[in-house]
Enzyme design. Structure first.
Site, PDB file in Angstrom:
ATOM      1  N   ASP A  18       1.021  -1.374  -0.040  1.00 43.23           N
ATOM      2  CA  ASP A  18      -0.099  -0.186   0.099  1.00 43.23           C
ATOM      3  C   ASP A  18       1.060   1.446  -0.519  1.00 43.23           C
ATOM      4  O   ASP A  18       1.701   1.204   0.802  1.00 43.23           O
ATOM      5  CB  ASP A  18      -1.101  -0.149   1.343  1.00 43.23           C
ATOM      6  N   ASP A  55     -14.179  -4.602  -2.836  1.00 41.80           N
ATOM      7  CA  ASP A  55     -14.506  -5.173  -1.373  1.00 41.80           C
ATOM      8  C   ASP A  55     -15.573  -5.059  -0.301  1.00 41.80           C
ATOM      9  O   ASP A  55     -16.856  -4.718  -0.762  1.00 41.80           O
ATOM     10  CB  ASP A  55     -13.435  -3.031  -0.646  1.00 41.80           C
TER      11      ASP A  55
END
Lengths: 218, 257
Positions: B12, B131
């Site tokens: 990330d 998600d």
């Protein structure tokens, strides 16, 4: 200076294959110049030619025909070592089932077939398509490009269509995913892979390094 | 002889640095993405996923430069996600050396974008990030909905229906993250994973909640995942990639040595 031309017809990740070739050139302490180009003149003067390809075959073939990539490849195949990768290899065949059926260059006597939407392994378990990831490649012939690569090394594949060759003696490597599939083809001065050597870490880089010094003889 | 299940460390990144938040807050710094990628590749990672969590337009060039730098030194597949909204974004990432792009919010806003992307660049490079958050009560049959904007925004869309639809539109792979589990280190939501994996024909990457090596193995064995993604257990060297592979192999999972 060893000049490698990567044929650029707007399809796919050419940066990676160029970087990988430069990387192995440095490792081998060889002066290597890699050009990514659609220019027939540049390709004609190169010592070696890479014919890559990523994406859907219809779009690839449309660009190949529009830019007359076929004659560049055909010319190269007559005089110097050529490495075709993934859809580049598929484009050399006669025909592909992808996109409802597309005629390809027909430089090799093979067909490109769909894995099918209900692909299963020997135990009947469903297999995902695309065939995506690291699979073992059995080296079915001795070839200079396999030098230093252990038999059954894993290479990175990503494809939903696979090559079937009518002449089994041209198969240089095979793999298995629900069906036997052609992982590599060798015919005189051309070597073609379904997998991506530029994404296959040590095994792939070794194959590319072998290509840099290959004289085009089986 | 079979296709190996993949272990994918996830970077990330915020403004060119690797970060990993716990439930997207409390972000810690774990280094330079190029260095980290090379370390993982040398250690036997099967792929790298690079998620640009800022993804604002002013930092776009930083991301492209970072992707180019990684792709110039790391010769395993690279997926880039975060802020992929237009066909030009995909082209820029692929030209910089990415092999796949991961589309999340833009797919929800305009599902046709996924179709256009797959038609233009091929399904093999289009990953749709899903998600999902469990919305069913404890005594109900399990049900998950998809959320956008890092798990903050509900959409009311059923996660399994959505995954099926994205595959119909041309997604070549699904990156499935449990928003309930992300950052918790208590393991994947295996029920979610299995439900989505069994519903679609393409490979699934399980993500969200890995805290130990058994979690990775469970993702494949019980969650039917084709690949497992983790960040913090690798970034903070709790486990190496090799340990993860050795453990998975001991549980009967086919891995690349």
């Amino acid at each position: 200076m060893n000049k490698i031309a990567v044929i650029d017809y707007g399809m796919g990740n050419l940066h990676s294959v160029a970087k990988a070739l430069e990387h192995v050139g440095r490792q081998a302490d060889q002066a290597v110049e890699v050009v990514v180009t659609p220019d027939p003149g540049e390709i004609a003067v190169a010592d070696r030619v890479v014919f890559p390809g990523v994406g859907a075959i219809r779009d690839c073939m449309a660009e190949i025909r529009r830019l007359d990539v076929g004659s560049m490849v055909e010319q190269a195949m007559q005089e110097k070592p050529v490495l075709a990768i993934c859809v580049g290899m598929q484009a050399l065949m006669r025909h592909s089932e992808e996109n409802g059926g597309v005629d390809c260059l027909g430089f090799m006597d093979g067909e490109v077939r769909f894995f099918g939407s209900d692909l299963r392994d020997e135990d009947g378990r469903r297999l995902k398509v695309p065939h995506m990831g690291w699979n073992e490649v059995i080296q079915t012939t001795d070839h200079p490009l396999w030098q230093g690569v252990a038999d059954r090394s894993r290479f990175y594949f990503v494809h939903s269509y696979y090559v079937h060759m009518h002449r089994a003696e041209l198969i240089a490597g095979s793999s298995h995913y629900g069906a036997q599939l052609v992982a590599a083809v060798a015919d005189k001065n051309i070597f073609a892979t379904q997998f991506h050597p530029e994404k296959s870490q040590t095994a792939g880089l070794t194959l590319l390094r072998n290509f840099l010094s290959w004289d085009g003889q089986g | 002889m079979a296709l190996a299940k993949r272990i994918i460390p996830c970077l990330d990144c915020d403004k060119g640095r690797v970060v990993k938040g716990v439930k997207f807050v409390d972000i810690r710094d774990a280094g330079d993405p190029v260095e980290v990628s090379r370390r993982y590749s040398d250690a036997g990672a099967d792929e790298i996923t690079f998620l640009d969590i800022t993804a604002s337009h002013e930092h776009r060039d930083t991301t492209i430069d970072t992707v180019r730098a990684i792709a110039g030194q790391v010769f395993i597949p690279l997926t880039v996600g975060g802020g992929i909204r237009k066909l030009e974004d995909i082209r820029a990432m692929l030209n910089a050396g990415a092999d796949k792009v991961s589309i999340n919010t833009a797919a929800v806003i305009d599902p046709e974008f996924v179709r256009a992307a797959a038609e233009r660049f091929g399904s093999q490079c289009i990953v749709v990030a899903v998600d999902a958050k469990r919305v069913s009560a404890a005594d109900e049959a399990p049900r998950w909905e998809i959320f956008t904007h890092g798990g903050r925004k509900p959409t009311g869309i059923d996660a399994i229906d959505w995954a099926r639809r994205m595959v119909d539109y041309g997604a070549g792979e699904i990156l499935l993250t449990s928003m309930d589990r992300d950052g918790t280190k208590i393991g994947f939501d295996l029920e979610l994973n299995r439900a989505v994996s069994d519903a679609v024909s393409v490979p699934i990457i399980a993500s969200g909640g890995v805290g130990n090596l058994e979690h990775l193995a469970q993702g494949v064995i019980e969650g039917h995942a084709d690949a497992v993604l983790a960040a913090s257990i690798f970034h903070f060297q709790e486990y190496t990639i090799q340990e993860a592979k050795a453990y998975m192999a001991s549980r009967g999972v086919e891995v690349r040595e």
